[in-house]
Motif scaffolding. Structure first.
Motif, PDB file in Angstrom:
ATOM      1  N   TRP A  81       0.797  -1.215   0.000  1.00 60.82           N
ATOM      2  CA  TRP A  81       0.000   0.000   0.000  1.00 60.82           C
ATOM      3  C   TRP A  81       0.833   1.270   0.000  1.00 60.82           C
ATOM      4  CZ3 TRP A  81      -4.779  -0.853  -1.265  1.00 60.82           C
ATOM      5  CH2 TRP A  81      -5.401  -2.051  -0.903  1.00 60.82           C
ATOM      6  N   GLY A  82       0.310   2.267  -0.655  1.00 60.88           N
ATOM      7  CA  GLY A  82       0.898   3.601  -0.656  1.00 60.88           C
ATOM      8  C   GLY A  82      -0.211   4.622  -0.849  1.00 60.88           C
ATOM      9  N   MET A  83       0.162   5.874  -1.056  1.00 61.33           N
ATOM     10  CA  MET A  83      -0.836   6.932  -1.218  1.00 61.33           C
ATOM     11  C   MET A  83      -0.348   7.918  -2.263  1.00 61.33           C
ATOM     12  SD  MET A  83      -3.752   8.211   0.093  1.00 61.33           S
ATOM     13  CE  MET A  83      -4.051   7.895   1.829  1.00 61.33           C
ATOM     14  N   LEU A  84      -1.281   8.348  -3.100  1.00 59.69           N
ATOM     15  CA  LEU A  84      -0.958   9.372  -4.089  1.00 59.69           C
ATOM     16  C   LEU A  84      -1.597  10.670  -3.627  1.00 59.69           C
ATOM     17  CD1 LEU A  84       0.211  10.066  -6.883  1.00 59.69           C
ATOM     18  CD2 LEU A  84      -2.001   9.450  -7.856  1.00 59.69           C
ATOM     19  N   ILE A  85      -0.818  11.749  -3.562  1.00 57.65           N
ATOM     20  CA  ILE A  85      -1.337  13.044  -3.137  1.00 57.65           C
ATOM     21  C   ILE A  85      -1.049  14.059  -4.233  1.00 57.65           C
ATOM     22  CG2 ILE A  85      -1.193  14.859  -1.397  1.00 57.65           C
ATOM     23  CD1 ILE A  85      -0.377  12.674   0.613  1.00 57.65           C
ATOM     24  N   ASP A  86      -2.120  14.543  -4.852  1.00 54.91           N
ATOM     25  CA  ASP A  86      -1.981  15.456  -5.979  1.00 54.91           C
ATOM     26  C   ASP A  86      -2.152  16.897  -5.487  1.00 54.91           C
ATOM     27  OD1 ASP A  86      -1.954  16.750  -8.355  1.00 54.91           O
ATOM     28  OD2 ASP A  86      -3.335  15.379  -9.371  1.00 54.91           O
ATOM     29  N   ILE A  87      -1.005  17.570  -5.281  1.00 51.26           N
ATOM     30  CA  ILE A  87      -1.014  18.929  -4.735  1.00 51.26           C
ATOM     31  C   ILE A  87      -1.850  19.876  -5.594  1.00 51.26           C
ATOM     32  CG2 ILE A  87       0.469  20.916  -4.208  1.00 51.26           C
ATOM     33  CD1 ILE A  87       1.209  18.802  -2.386  1.00 51.26           C
ATOM     34  N   SER A  88      -1.836  19.634  -6.908  1.00 50.61           N
ATOM     35  CA  SER A  88      -2.519  20.568  -7.816  1.00 50.61           C
ATOM     36  C   SER A  88      -4.028  20.530  -7.627  1.00 50.61           C
ATOM     37  CB  SER A  88      -2.166  20.238  -9.261  1.00 50.61           C
ATOM     38  OG  SER A  88      -2.652  18.954  -9.595  1.00 50.61           O
ATOM     39  N   LYS A  89      -4.546  19.553  -6.876  1.00 56.02           N
ATOM     40  CA  LYS A  89      -5.995  19.459  -6.679  1.00 56.02           C
ATOM     41  C   LYS A  89      -6.432  19.898  -5.290  1.00 56.02           C
ATOM     42  CE  LYS A  89      -6.993  15.591  -9.810  1.00 56.02           C
ATOM     43  NZ  LYS A  89      -7.341  14.159  -9.788  1.00 56.02           N
ATOM     44  N   CYS A  90      -5.491  20.049  -4.349  1.00 57.09           N
ATOM     45  CA  CYS A  90      -5.884  20.279  -2.952  1.00 57.09           C
ATOM     46  C   CYS A  90      -6.422  21.699  -2.760  1.00 57.09           C
ATOM     47  CB  CYS A  90      -4.708  20.045  -2.010  1.00 57.09           C
ATOM     48  SG  CYS A  90      -5.198  20.155  -0.282  1.00 57.09           S
ATOM     49  N   ALA A 145      -3.275   3.794  -3.024  1.00 56.63           N
ATOM     50  CA  ALA A 145      -2.643   3.088  -4.137  1.00 56.63           C
ATOM     51  C   ALA A 145      -2.127   1.733  -3.681  1.00 56.63           C
ATOM     52  CB  ALA A 145      -1.485   3.922  -4.691  1.00 56.63           C
ATOM     53  N   ASP A 146      -2.424   0.728  -4.461  1.00 64.08           N
ATOM     54  CA  ASP A 146      -1.900  -0.609  -4.195  1.00 64.08           C
ATOM     55  C   ASP A 146      -0.828  -0.892  -5.242  1.00 64.08           C
ATOM     56  OD1 ASP A 146      -1.313  -3.164  -3.635  1.00 64.08           O
ATOM     57  OD2 ASP A 146      -3.333  -3.973  -3.926  1.00 64.08           O
ATOM     58  N   LEU A 147       0.425  -0.768  -4.809  1.00 64.04           N
ATOM     59  CA  LEU A 147       1.529  -0.847  -5.768  1.00 64.04           C
ATOM     60  C   LEU A 147       1.735  -2.262  -6.303  1.00 64.04           C
ATOM     61  CD1 LEU A 147       3.796   1.494  -3.698  1.00 64.04           C
ATOM     62  CD2 LEU A 147       2.751   2.063  -5.873  1.00 64.04           C
ATOM     63  N   LYS A 148       1.141  -3.255  -5.642  1.00 67.41           N
ATOM     64  CA  LYS A 148       1.290  -4.631  -6.135  1.00 67.41           C
ATOM     65  C   LYS A 148       0.182  -5.011  -7.110  1.00 67.41           C
ATOM     66  CE  LYS A 148       3.939  -7.488  -2.946  1.00 67.41           C
ATOM     67  NZ  LYS A 148       3.860  -8.557  -1.951  1.00 67.41           N
ATOM     68  N   PRO A 179      -1.379  -4.689 -10.489  1.00 68.35           N
ATOM     69  CA  PRO A 179      -0.981  -4.148 -11.801  1.00 68.35           C
ATOM     70  C   PRO A 179      -2.062  -3.292 -12.440  1.00 68.35           C
ATOM     71  CG  PRO A 179      -1.352  -6.526 -11.899  1.00 68.35           C
ATOM     72  CD  PRO A 179      -1.422  -6.142 -10.458  1.00 68.35           C
ATOM     73  N   LYS A 180      -3.322  -3.437 -11.990  1.00 64.97           N
ATOM     74  CA  LYS A 180      -4.411  -2.655 -12.592  1.00 64.97           C
ATOM     75  C   LYS A 180      -4.635  -1.332 -11.877  1.00 64.97           C
ATOM     76  CE  LYS A 180      -6.899  -6.664 -14.299  1.00 64.97           C
ATOM     77  NZ  LYS A 180      -7.723  -7.732 -13.743  1.00 64.97           N
ATOM     78  N   ASP A 181      -3.902  -1.065 -10.800  1.00 66.36           N
ATOM     79  CA  ASP A 181      -4.087   0.177 -10.063  1.00 66.36           C
ATOM     80  C   ASP A 181      -3.656   1.362 -10.929  1.00 66.36           C
ATOM     81  OD1 ASP A 181      -3.557   2.372  -8.080  1.00 66.36           O
ATOM     82  OD2 ASP A 181      -4.195   0.798  -6.706  1.00 66.36           O
ATOM     83  N   PRO A 182      -4.492   2.418 -10.998  1.00 69.57           N
ATOM     84  CA  PRO A 182      -4.143   3.583 -11.851  1.00 69.57           C
ATOM     85  C   PRO A 182      -2.852   4.286 -11.426  1.00 69.57           C
ATOM     86  CG  PRO A 182      -6.187   3.967 -10.592  1.00 69.57           C
ATOM     87  CD  PRO A 182      -5.846   2.532 -10.419  1.00 69.57           C
ATOM     88  N   ILE A 183      -2.323   3.964 -10.240  1.00 66.43           N
ATOM     89  CA  ILE A 183      -1.096   4.612  -9.771  1.00 66.43           C
ATOM     90  C   ILE A 183       0.057   4.398 -10.754  1.00 66.43           C
ATOM     91  CG2 ILE A 183      -0.497   2.581  -8.352  1.00 66.43           C
ATOM     92  CD1 ILE A 183       0.433   6.014  -7.183  1.00 66.43           C
ATOM     93  N   HIS A 184       0.113   3.235 -11.372  1.00 62.93           N
ATOM     94  CA  HIS A 184       1.251   2.917 -12.243  1.00 62.93           C
ATOM     95  C   HIS A 184       1.283   3.845 -13.452  1.00 62.93           C
ATOM     96  CE1 HIS A 184       1.971  -0.505  -9.728  1.00 62.93           C
ATOM     97  NE2 HIS A 184       0.746  -0.947  -9.925  1.00 62.93           N
ATOM     98  N   GLU A 185       0.096   4.034 -14.055  1.00 62.19           N
ATOM     99  CA  GLU A 185      -0.004   4.939 -15.200  1.00 62.19           C
ATOM    100  C   GLU A 185       0.327   6.365 -14.758  1.00 62.19           C
ATOM    101  OE1 GLU A 185      -0.371   3.977 -18.182  1.00 62.19           O
ATOM    102  OE2 GLU A 185      -0.433   5.989 -19.072  1.00 62.19           O
ATOM    103  N   PHE A 186      -0.186   6.734 -13.563  1.00 64.14           N
ATOM    104  CA  PHE A 186       0.042   8.088 -13.054  1.00 64.14           C
ATOM    105  C   PHE A 186       1.535   8.338 -12.824  1.00 64.14           C
ATOM    106  CE2 PHE A 186      -0.016  11.706 -10.263  1.00 64.14           C
ATOM    107  CZ  PHE A 186      -1.141  12.427 -10.655  1.00 64.14           C
ATOM    108  N   LEU A 187       2.218   7.375 -12.217  1.00 69.25           N
ATOM    109  CA  LEU A 187       3.649   7.545 -11.930  1.00 69.25           C
ATOM    110  C   LEU A 187       4.457   7.663 -13.220  1.00 69.25           C
ATOM    111  CD1 LEU A 187       4.248   5.052  -8.964  1.00 69.25           C
ATOM    112  CD2 LEU A 187       4.024   7.531  -8.872  1.00 69.25           C
ATOM    113  N   LYS A 188       3.985   6.999 -14.267  1.00 66.24           N
ATOM    114  CA  LYS A 188       4.697   7.036 -15.546  1.00 66.24           C
ATOM    115  C   LYS A 188       4.522   8.380 -16.240  1.00 66.24           C
ATOM    116  CE  LYS A 188       3.448   2.859 -17.080  1.00 66.24           C
ATOM    117  NZ  LYS A 188       2.982   1.911 -18.095  1.00 66.24           N
ATOM    118  N   THR A 189       3.313   8.964 -16.096  1.00 64.49           N
ATOM    119  CA  THR A 189       2.974  10.127 -16.910  1.00 64.49           C
ATOM    120  C   THR A 189       3.092  11.446 -16.151  1.00 64.49           C
ATOM    121  OG1 THR A 189       0.673   9.707 -16.353  1.00 64.49           O
ATOM    122  CG2 THR A 189       1.427   8.878 -18.463  1.00 64.49           C
TER     123      THR A 189
END
Lengths: 163, 244
Positions: free
Chosen positions: B40-49, B203-206, B208-218
């Motif tokens: 487990w992890g967490m994505l925090i998007d500053i641009s939205k807060c 975010a569940d880094l394990k 593979p379908k978690d949107p975090i992976h696409e987000f981290l790439k882009t």
């Protein structure tokens, strides 16, 4: 056997060590929790104890299961991604037994400005208003349906009860 | 059958191993939840807060936190245009009731930064615990066994992100559990559930379908204090260079 002739005190001392070690081993067996070391240097049962705690926010899936009318209103509006309990508060009790707790209607005068009051620190594309000049004391829901806030969007369902 | 010394030499250790596993008992996992399948992890998007403080209030409600103590909080940064090093940071009551308005705009950038436990993969706090009370669970959540903690506060000092405190009545260390009781039931955390803008995403880094992976790439995603190599798993998007 001449080498051990005067070694009795050494054997007694060694025996003492053996006894002390056995006592330590037995006491350790009692005081170290049973699941300690199962996953690492900690009590593994603590993990399942955390998992067993009760939840207070039911999660929007639980809300949408009954309140399908609100869910469909919300899905088409600007607040589609705002979860129910972001405004209505933690309602797991209501989700478990709807009769046990009737959720209070949120006060829009407090609720709406919490997010929408203008601030230099908010993202520029986030809709912000100056509460005084924007409405001049008129309650927000006079013009905006909180579940679909754009002006001209479908009006609020009369009471919003479960279907 | 005669039991020889050889048999006893083999049987005794075997019996000891068997007895140990009896003592250890069987783990009481949540049904349908397998710890080894998650990280487990967490994505925090500053641009939205927007600094509404919903996450802070939700966390306090969900976890029965005492007043004035925070497992998550929101900071408002004011960074001047010409000086990156010393931003002005405020967090009145953890940002729970919002922030004072900016009267005369002195220029520079204002933005909100939600803070929480980073659930580090190589966490400094778990390394300093002298009794094995705090640990990283097999699914990557830093937890505290509060029945084991003796309140020495080493971990409070060791956390470079200031995410731990000594609970005022329990007198043991306390911190964000990443709503472990929720994520093991398939729910998201209370802060994510209450966040109106989608700033926070579990975010569940394990997975593979978690949107975090696409987000981290882009996106240009960073963690706080990367120079400390804590393996922080709170990923910040659009993080300003002045944030500490």
């Amino acid at each position: 056997m001449n080498g051990f002739k005067d070694a009795g005190h050494l054997f007694r001392f060694a025996g003492l060590f053996v006894v002390a070690f056995l006592v330590f081993w037995v006491v350790r067996g009692f005081v170290v929790p049973k699941s300690f070391g199962q996953y690492g240097h900690y009590r593994a049962a603590a993990v399942s104890e955390y998992a067993a705690r009760p939840v207070k926010f039911a999660g929007h899936q639980a809300c949408e299961a009954c309140h399908t009318d609100i869910a469909s209103t919300k899905a088409g509006g600007k607040h589609a991604q705002v979860n129910c309990e972001a405004c209505h508060g933690a309602l797991a009790k209501h989700a478990e037994d709807p009769t046990s707790l009737t959720p209070p209607k949120p006060d829009t005068a407090v609720l709406c400005v919490r997010c929408h009051a203008a601030s230099a620190a908010k993202p520029k594309d986030f809709p912000q208003i100056d509460a005084v000049s924007h409405a001049n004391g008129v309650p927000c829901e006079t013009c905006h349906n909180p579940h679909s806030p754009a002006i001209g969007a479908p009006p609020a369902a009369a009471k919003g009860g479960a279907q | 059958m005669n039991i020889t010394r050889r048999h006893i030499l083999i049987l005794l250790p075997a019996a000891a191993v068997a007895w140990k596993s009896v003592l250890a008992g069987t783990p009481e996992d949540s049904p349908n939840y397998n710890m080894s399948e998650h990280w487990w992890g967490m994505l925090i998007d500053i641009s939205k807060c927007i600094g509404c403080g919903n996450c802070v209030r939700a966390c306090q409600t969900e976890n029965d936190l005492p007043d004035g103590f925070f497992r998550t909080w929101v900071e408002r940064y004011h960074r001047s245009d010409w000086h990156l090093e010393n931003p002005e940071v405020i967090s009145p009551d953890g940002g729970k009731e919002g922030f004072p308005s900016v009267q005369d705009d002195p220029g520079g950038e204002y933005f909100f930064v939600p803070k929480m436990c980073n659930h580090c993969a190589d966490s400094p706090c778990t390394q300093v615990c002298p009794v094995g009370a705090t640990f990283i669970s097999p699914d990557g959540v830093v937890l505290i066994d509060q029945t084991y903690c003796m309140g020495c506060a080493y971990c409070v000092q060791a956390c470079p992100y200031g995410c731990r405190y000594i609970h005022p009545t329990k007198k043991v260390a306390d911190k964000c559990t990443l709503c472990y009781h929720r994520i093991t039931k398939g729910l998201t955390t209370a802060c994510c559930e209450a966040c109106p803008t989608g700033t926070r995403q579990l975010a569940d880094l394990k997975n593979p379908k978690d949107p975090i992976h696409e987000f981290l790439k882009t996106h240009k995603v960073q963690v706080l204090k990367p120079q400390l190599a804590t393996g922080a798993k709170a990923f910040y998007n659009d993080l300003d260079g002045s944030v500490r």
